[in-house]
Write a protein that holds these residues in place. Structure first.
Motif, PDB file in Angstrom:
ATOM      1  N   GLN A  46      55.598  41.191  50.659  1.00 25.12           N
ATOM      2  CA  GLN A  46      56.334  41.905  51.694  1.00 25.12           C
ATOM      3  C   GLN A  46      55.763  41.507  53.044  1.00 25.12           C
ATOM      4  N   PRO A  47      56.592  41.532  54.072  1.00 24.25           N
ATOM      5  CA  PRO A  47      56.079  41.191  55.402  1.00 24.25           C
ATOM      6  C   PRO A  47      54.993  42.168  55.842  1.00 24.25           C
ATOM      7  N   ILE A  48      54.030  41.633  56.558  1.00 22.32           N
ATOM      8  CA  ILE A  48      52.912  42.448  57.029  1.00 22.32           C
ATOM      9  C   ILE A  48      52.990  42.497  58.549  1.00 22.32           C
ATOM     10  N   THR A  49      53.182  43.696  59.068  1.00 23.04           N
ATOM     11  CA  THR A  49      53.235  43.841  60.520  1.00 23.04           C
ATOM     12  C   THR A  49      52.545  45.126  60.934  1.00 23.04           C
ATOM     13  N   GLY A  50      51.874  45.064  62.059  1.00 23.69           N
ATOM     14  CA  GLY A  50      51.323  46.262  62.681  1.00 23.69           C
ATOM     15  C   GLY A  50      50.199  46.939  61.925  1.00 23.69           C
ATOM     16  N   LEU A  51      49.452  46.196  61.107  1.00 24.70           N
ATOM     17  CA  LEU A  51      48.355  46.811  60.367  1.00 24.70           C
ATOM     18  C   LEU A  51      47.023  46.261  60.866  1.00 24.70           C
ATOM     19  N   SER A  52      46.030  47.127  60.920  1.00 25.03           N
ATOM     20  CA  SER A  52      44.687  46.649  61.230  1.00 25.03           C
ATOM     21  C   SER A  52      44.139  45.942  59.999  1.00 25.03           C
ATOM     22  N   THR A  53      43.055  45.239  60.161  1.00 24.47           N
ATOM     23  CA  THR A  53      42.439  44.519  59.041  1.00 24.47           C
ATOM     24  C   THR A  53      42.031  45.496  57.938  1.00 24.47           C
ATOM     25  N   ASP A  54      41.460  46.624  58.322  1.00 24.61           N
ATOM     26  CA  ASP A  54      41.043  47.620  57.326  1.00 24.61           C
ATOM     27  C   ASP A  54      42.242  48.210  56.590  1.00 24.61           C
ATOM     28  N   ASP A  55      43.320  48.513  57.336  1.00 18.42           N
ATOM     29  CA  ASP A  55      44.527  49.053  56.708  1.00 18.42           C
ATOM     30  C   ASP A  55      45.152  48.028  55.761  1.00 18.42           C
ATOM     31  N   LEU A  56      45.169  46.767  56.173  1.00 21.57           N
ATOM     32  CA  LEU A  56      45.721  45.711  55.344  1.00 21.57           C
ATOM     33  C   LEU A  56      44.910  45.555  54.064  1.00 21.57           C
ATOM     34  N   LEU A  57      43.600  45.543  54.167  1.00 25.68           N
ATOM     35  CA  LEU A  57      42.747  45.429  52.984  1.00 25.68           C
ATOM     36  C   LEU A  57      42.952  46.617  52.053  1.00 25.68           C
ATOM     37  N   SER A  58      43.066  47.803  52.614  1.00 29.29           N
ATOM     38  CA  SER A  58      43.311  48.993  51.804  1.00 29.29           C
ATOM     39  C   SER A  58      44.651  48.897  51.083  1.00 29.29           C
ATOM     40  N   GLN A  59      45.669  48.422  51.792  1.00 31.76           N
ATOM     41  CA  GLN A  59      46.992  48.278  51.183  1.00 31.76           C
ATOM     42  C   GLN A  59      46.963  47.246  50.052  1.00 31.76           C
ATOM     43  N   ILE A  60      46.266  46.142  50.271  1.00 34.39           N
ATOM     44  CA  ILE A  60      46.156  45.101  49.239  1.00 34.39           C
ATOM     45  C   ILE A  60      45.447  45.643  48.005  1.00 34.39           C
ATOM     46  N   MET A  61      44.390  46.384  48.208  1.00 32.81           N
ATOM     47  CA  MET A  61      43.587  46.883  47.086  1.00 32.81           C
ATOM     48  C   MET A  61      44.312  47.952  46.269  1.00 32.81           C
ATOM     49  N   THR A  62      45.249  48.667  46.881  1.00 35.76           N
ATOM     50  CA  THR A  62      45.942  49.738  46.159  1.00 35.76           C
ATOM     51  C   THR A  62      47.347  49.345  45.698  1.00 35.76           C
ATOM     52  N   ALA A  63      47.817  48.168  46.104  1.00 33.29           N
ATOM     53  CA  ALA A  63      49.181  47.751  45.749  1.00 33.29           C
ATOM     54  C   ALA A  63      49.263  47.368  44.277  1.00 33.29           C
ATOM     55  N   PRO A  64      50.310  47.825  43.581  1.00 33.72           N
ATOM     56  CA  PRO A  64      50.485  47.403  42.193  1.00 33.72           C
ATOM     57  C   PRO A  64      50.912  45.935  42.158  1.00 33.72           C
ATOM     58  N   VAL A  65      50.362  45.197  41.218  1.00 37.44           N
ATOM     59  CA  VAL A  65      50.702  43.792  41.069  1.00 37.44           C
ATOM     60  C   VAL A  65      51.846  43.678  40.065  1.00 37.44           C
ATOM     61  N   VAL A  66      52.948  43.087  40.497  1.00 40.02           N
ATOM     62  CA  VAL A  66      54.099  42.892  39.629  1.00 40.02           C
ATOM     63  C   VAL A  66      54.212  41.396  39.392  1.00 40.02           C
ATOM     64  N   ARG A  67      53.913  40.988  38.173  1.00 43.02           N
ATOM     65  CA  ARG A  67      53.901  39.569  37.847  1.00 43.02           C
ATOM     66  C   ARG A  67      55.205  39.163  37.167  1.00 43.02           C
ATOM     67  N   CYS A  68      55.661  37.974  37.501  1.00 50.15           N
ATOM     68  CA  CYS A  68      56.894  37.455  36.914  1.00 50.15           C
ATOM     69  C   CYS A  68      56.692  36.955  35.489  1.00 50.15           C
ATOM     70  N   ASP A  69      55.457  36.675  35.126  1.00 51.55           N
ATOM     71  CA  ASP A  69      55.202  36.083  33.812  1.00 51.55           C
ATOM     72  C   ASP A  69      54.771  37.095  32.751  1.00 51.55           C
ATOM     73  N   GLU A  70      54.856  38.370  33.075  1.00 50.40           N
ATOM     74  CA  GLU A  70      54.508  39.425  32.116  1.00 50.40           C
ATOM     75  C   GLU A  70      55.656  40.425  32.023  1.00 50.40           C
ATOM     76  N   PRO A  71      56.482  40.322  30.968  1.00 51.73           N
ATOM     77  CA  PRO A  71      57.612  41.252  30.860  1.00 51.73           C
ATOM     78  C   PRO A  71      57.128  42.687  30.640  1.00 51.73           C
ATOM     79  N   PRO A  72      57.668  43.637  31.408  1.00 47.32           N
ATOM     80  CA  PRO A  72      57.232  45.022  31.249  1.00 47.32           C
ATOM     81  C   PRO A  72      57.869  45.718  30.051  1.00 47.32           C
TER      82      PRO A  72
END
Length: 152
Positions: free
Chosen positions: A96-122
């Motif tokens: 997703q596009p990343i705009t208007g986030l501080s480095t700390d906010d961006l790192l926090s968002q990355i660490m808490t974001a669920p990873v949705v992989r194309c090669d693992e059928p749910p």
């Protein structure tokens, strides 16, 4: 069957597949990957084509509906190949596009974001993933669109 009935079935089939995808996403808590989203766009196009084709005569719109169904089937086949490790998928399967986030906010968002992989059928049913079932259903819908084209 009449041309209009075939168009209703074909466009309605895409609508049902979209409702199913949204149900898995929002009710089943299975977020889609990038390739899942790609498979949705031709279904949305087929629904819109179907609505217009009900009122306009001719062969162009049923042909376009068939093309939309074949397109989503092709993307689904590609996705199936990625899931089965026949070939590699896109490098980033969800971004997703990343705009208007501080480095700390961006790192926090990355660490808490669920990873949705194309090669693992749910979800797998009878040995086929949702992408594979989309191929089967979309090929059937393409045949219905082609039958509507023939009746035009």
């Amino acid at each position: 069957m009449t041309r209009k009935t075939l168009i209703l079935i074909a466009a309605g089939g895409s609508a049902l597949l979209m409702l199913g995808a949204l149900g898995f996403q929002y009710i089943g808590q299975m977020p889609p990957c990038k390739l899942c989203y790609w498979q949705r766009y031709p279904h949305i196009a087929a629904i819109a084509i179907g609505l217009v084709a009900l009122w306009l005569p001719g062969r162009l719109l049923p042909g376009a509906g068939a093309l939309a169904a074949l397109t989503t089937a092709g993307i689904g086949f590609y996705h199936t190949g990625v899931e089965r490790k026949w070939w590699l998928g896109p490098e980033s399967c969800s971004s997703q596009p990343i705009t208007g986030l501080s480095t700390d906010d961006l790192l926090s968002q990355i660490m808490t974001a669920p990873v949705v992989r194309c090669d693992e059928p749910p979800f797998v049913l009878l040995g086929l993933s949702m992408a594979s079932w989309n191929v089967v259903a979309s090929m059937l819908l393409a045949l219905i669109w082609l039958q509507a084209l023939r009746k035009s």
